[in-house]
Design an enzyme around this catalytic site. Structure first.
Site, PDB file in Angstrom:
ATOM      1  N   HIS A 149      12.032 -12.506  48.381  1.00 24.58           N
ATOM      2  CA  HIS A 149      10.829 -11.690  48.585  1.00 24.58           C
ATOM      3  C   HIS A 149      11.028 -10.213  48.257  1.00 24.58           C
ATOM      4  O   HIS A 149      10.046  -9.490  48.074  1.00 24.58           O
ATOM      5  CB  HIS A 149      10.352 -11.800  50.037  1.00 24.58           C
ATOM      6  CG  HIS A 149       9.866 -13.163  50.423  1.00 24.58           C
ATOM      7  ND1 HIS A 149       8.893 -13.828  49.715  1.00 24.58           N
ATOM      8  CD2 HIS A 149      10.229 -13.978  51.451  1.00 24.58           C
ATOM      9  CE1 HIS A 149       8.669 -15.005  50.298  1.00 24.58           C
ATOM     10  NE2 HIS A 149       9.471 -15.121  51.343  1.00 24.58           N
ATOM     11  N   ASP A 184      11.747 -23.188  48.571  1.00 22.77           N
ATOM     12  CA  ASP A 184      11.465 -22.586  49.867  1.00 22.77           C
ATOM     13  C   ASP A 184      10.012 -22.873  50.238  1.00 22.77           C
ATOM     14  O   ASP A 184       9.161 -23.037  49.364  1.00 22.77           O
ATOM     15  CB  ASP A 184      11.700 -21.075  49.761  1.00 22.77           C
ATOM     16  CG  ASP A 184      11.807 -20.373  51.100  1.00 22.77           C
ATOM     17  OD1 ASP A 184      10.765 -20.249  51.766  1.00 22.77           O
ATOM     18  OD2 ASP A 184      12.909 -19.925  51.461  1.00 22.77           O
ATOM     19  N   HIS A 186       8.023 -20.775  51.362  1.00 28.13           N
ATOM     20  CA  HIS A 186       7.285 -19.577  50.977  1.00 28.13           C
ATOM     21  C   HIS A 186       7.378 -19.358  49.469  1.00 28.13           C
ATOM     22  O   HIS A 186       8.373 -19.698  48.840  1.00 28.13           O
ATOM     23  CB  HIS A 186       7.837 -18.351  51.702  1.00 28.13           C
ATOM     24  CG  HIS A 186       7.770 -18.444  53.194  1.00 28.13           C
ATOM     25  ND1 HIS A 186       8.837 -18.870  53.955  1.00 28.13           N
ATOM     26  CD2 HIS A 186       6.762 -18.177  54.054  1.00 28.13           C
ATOM     27  CE1 HIS A 186       8.490 -18.856  55.238  1.00 28.13           C
ATOM     28  NE2 HIS A 186       7.236 -18.443  55.323  1.00 28.13           N
ATOM     29  N   ASP A 272      13.572 -23.762  54.940  1.00 27.78           N
ATOM     30  CA  ASP A 272      12.419 -23.736  55.835  1.00 27.78           C
ATOM     31  C   ASP A 272      11.343 -24.723  55.406  1.00 27.78           C
ATOM     32  O   ASP A 272      10.306 -24.841  56.055  1.00 27.78           O
ATOM     33  CB  ASP A 272      11.837 -22.326  55.952  1.00 27.78           C
ATOM     34  CG  ASP A 272      11.653 -21.640  54.610  1.00 27.78           C
ATOM     35  OD1 ASP A 272      11.838 -22.305  53.575  1.00 27.78           O
ATOM     36  OD2 ASP A 272      11.330 -20.437  54.589  1.00 27.78           O
TER      37      ASP A 272
END
Length: 604
Positions: A149, A184, A186, A272
């Site tokens: 990120h 991921d 995200h 995650d």
């Protein structure tokens, strides 16, 4: 030591693998703070399982060299890197304006040893890229990396330094095309944004989409200009299971490999997306998640595996241990060997665990529509991108082992031993902070991580899903810095002047940057990639181009394109500052030169 693990019997995946595994035993001591979901201690737990399963005997275990400021500034802004280096929990109240400017706060807090943690994370990924570039390994692993990120001048989503972008910039020195895959939960927004306008890097992200951080990654986000159709986003809904996930993953990646033909693959293995994650909402099993690693490995292309998210730490440890076994070609037994974290894995004490019965909101029709659209986009790419002749940045060289001041490395806040898989962080009343200042002569005197003193548990009782039990832990692993990364010669880049407010820097690589509202805060730019042809004498310039608007219904970000045009020996380097800039990397040939030393110190 057998450094070439036997391959798994999976179709065309029939060759042995030389695996380089990067691990620093100090990574488990960093602590984001009480109640924070990100716990670097999970990496130490994964390493413990890897050692007790004997996977480490089938790969080369290396301690990464910490990345220096100038290495981080190949992508990140100089003022941002300087801030990360200087800020501490005791001084952050004096830098409120900088905290806001760089988005450092609640999600991305200032903690003890922050910059050292960033150096370790980035150093492992870049070192792994160097090993792949020079053919010293077929697969490189850095579970401390994968912080996807982080932006050029901004922290985001628990990520401060984007080790993935730095590693890809290194890989581009020797490879015309780099494929980035993100599993991921995200969206991999930081990596996509960095390479949004180039065809040298294709990004493919499988992620939760909707009212979910970071809100980007719409199916319609496909890249811009030269990068159009080289950004693929797979927006998924909550509850996706193994079968549904693979029904999209395998056909899309198969088509990508066929059309794009990358020279190397970077796979972000954020855990995650596993069932039961504290912050995630997918329903993948460990085997289902690891099937992505197995499938990508089967293409026999150099592979860099990095970590990422994952906030139920016992499951993260299970997953990354299992995937390390896949990398070396071991099929690990389900019954866990006894280890210092054995109590975390009760009541079953197994490597795999059953997913939940949550509803899968991804209908077959929805997944079919996504798959069809992505395959149509890929069909528009008529041929693999080529790269014209040009100079390229010098190879990254890392120093030989030598005497160093081992006290120079930060003695950070150590993990207190609490089992922190739930939000009940109030039980940290007897939290300990171990301070150790250990000076050693050289890396050869440092101990293997497996010889560190281990957690002494107060009991063998299993951990409840909704509460945490405290464990006392003593870790007195010696501290000390690894050798810092070094680069050979300086390639100076002369850029066309596009603004009256430009700064002069001494960059170690040709740079690509973008305009910022504060020209005085000039970041060093990322290095330019490489290609598989011989260099020519034609020079290159770096010029800014117009801004680009992204097409997500949830967020709109601005990416500034920069195109590489000339490399020369110039007395001064003028360049523009950039904020959240998109990069276009091009025009760098391959080289067969080898560095004088290996990227990392071997752990004996």
């Amino acid at each position: 030591m057998d450094r070439s693990g036997n391959s798994l019997p999976s179709g065309n995946d029939g060759t042995k693998r030389r695996v380089a595994y990067y691990y620093d035993e100090e990574v488990g001591n960093y602590y984001y703070g009480q109640g924070h979901a990100m716990k670097p201690h999970r990496i130490r737990m994964a390493h413990s399982l890897i050692v007790h399963y004997g996977v480490d005997k089938h790969m080369e275990v290396l301690r990464p060299y910490p990345a220096r400021d100038r290495d981080l500034c190949r992508f990140h802004a100089e003022d941002y890197v300087a801030f990360l280096r200087e800020v501490t929990p005791d001084t952050q109240h004096e830098q409120l304006r900088a905290l806001k400017l760089f988005n450092v706060g609640e999600d991305c807090p200032v903690f003890d040893g922050l910059f050292s943690f960033c150096q370790t994370s980035a150093g492992g990924s870049v070192s792994g890229a160097v090993m792949l570039n020079h053919g010293r390994s077929d697969i490189a692993i850095n579970w401390a990396g994968g912080l996807h990120h982080a932006k050029m001048r901004e922290a985001s989503g628990f990520c401060y330094v984007n080790d993935i972008v730095l590693a890809i910039l290194e890989l581009l020195k020797h490879h015309s095309r780099v494929l980035y895959i993100d599993i991921d939960v995200h969206h991999g927004d930081g990596v996509e944004e960095a390479f949004y306008t180039t065809d040298r890097v294709m990004t493919v992200s499988f992620h939760m989409f909707g009212d979910f951080f970071p809100g980007t990654g719409d199916l319609r986000d496909i890249g811009h200009e030269k990068g159009k159709y080289y950004a693929l986003n797979v927006p998924l809904k909550a509850g996706i299971d193994d079968e549904s996930y693979q029904s999209v993953f395998k056909p899309v990646i198969t088509k990508v490999m066929e059309v794009y033909q990358p020279g190397v693959v970077v796979l972000q293995c954020g855990a995650d997306s596993l069932s039961g994650d504290r912050l995630g909402c997918f329903n993948l099993s460990v085997k289902g998640h690891a099937e992505c690693v197995r499938f990508v490995r089967s293409f026999n292309v150099p592979l860099l595996l990095v970590g990422g998210g994952g906030y139920t730490i016992r499951n993260v440890a299970r997953c990354w241990c299992y995937e390390t076994g896949i990398a070396v070609g071991m099929d690990l037994q389900d019954k866990l060997p006894f280890n210092e974290y054995y109590g975390y894995f009760g009541p079953d004490y197994t490597l795999n665990y059953s997913p939940s019965n949550m509803e899968n909101k991804n209908s077959r029709a929805y997944l079919d529509s996504i798959r069809v659209k992505l395959l149509q986009n890929l069909s528009t790419l008529q041929h693999v991108p080529s790269v014209p002749f040009s100079e390229r940045p010098p190879d990254t060289e890392l120093p030989e082992d030598e005497d160093e001041d081992m006290e120079a490395r930060y003695q950070g806040h150590r993990w207190d031993g609490a089992m922190s898989d739930s939000d009940s962080e109030g039980e940290h009343e007897h939290k300990q902070q171990h301070e150790a200042a250990v000076s050693e002569a050289a890396f050869s005197s440092r101990r293997h991580p497996q010889h560190m003193q281990v957690i002494q548990q107060e009991g063998d009782t299993a951990m409840d899903e909704d509460s945490e039990k405290e464990v006392d832990k003593t870790t007195e692993a010696p501290k000390g810095t690894g050798h810092e990364m070094d680069f050979t010669q300086v390639v100076e880049v002369e850029t066309r002047e596009s603004s009256a407010n430009t700064n002069i820097i001494d960059s170690g690589d040709p740079s690509v940057t973008a305009r910022d509202q504060q020209p005085s805060s000039s970041p060093r730019s990322p290095s330019v990639g490489a290609r598989d042809q011989q260099p020519s004498s034609s020079p290159l310039f770096v010029t800014p181009a117009a801004s680009v608007s992204r097409h997500s219904p949830h967020t709109t970000s601005t990416a500034l394109q920069s195109t590489v045009v000339l490399v020369s020996q110039a007395p001064e380097i003028q360049r523009l500052t950039g904020h959240n800039a998109s990069l276009e990397i091009s025009n760098v040939p391959d080289s067969t030169s080898m560095p004088h030393s290996l990227p990392g110190s071997r752990i004996n």
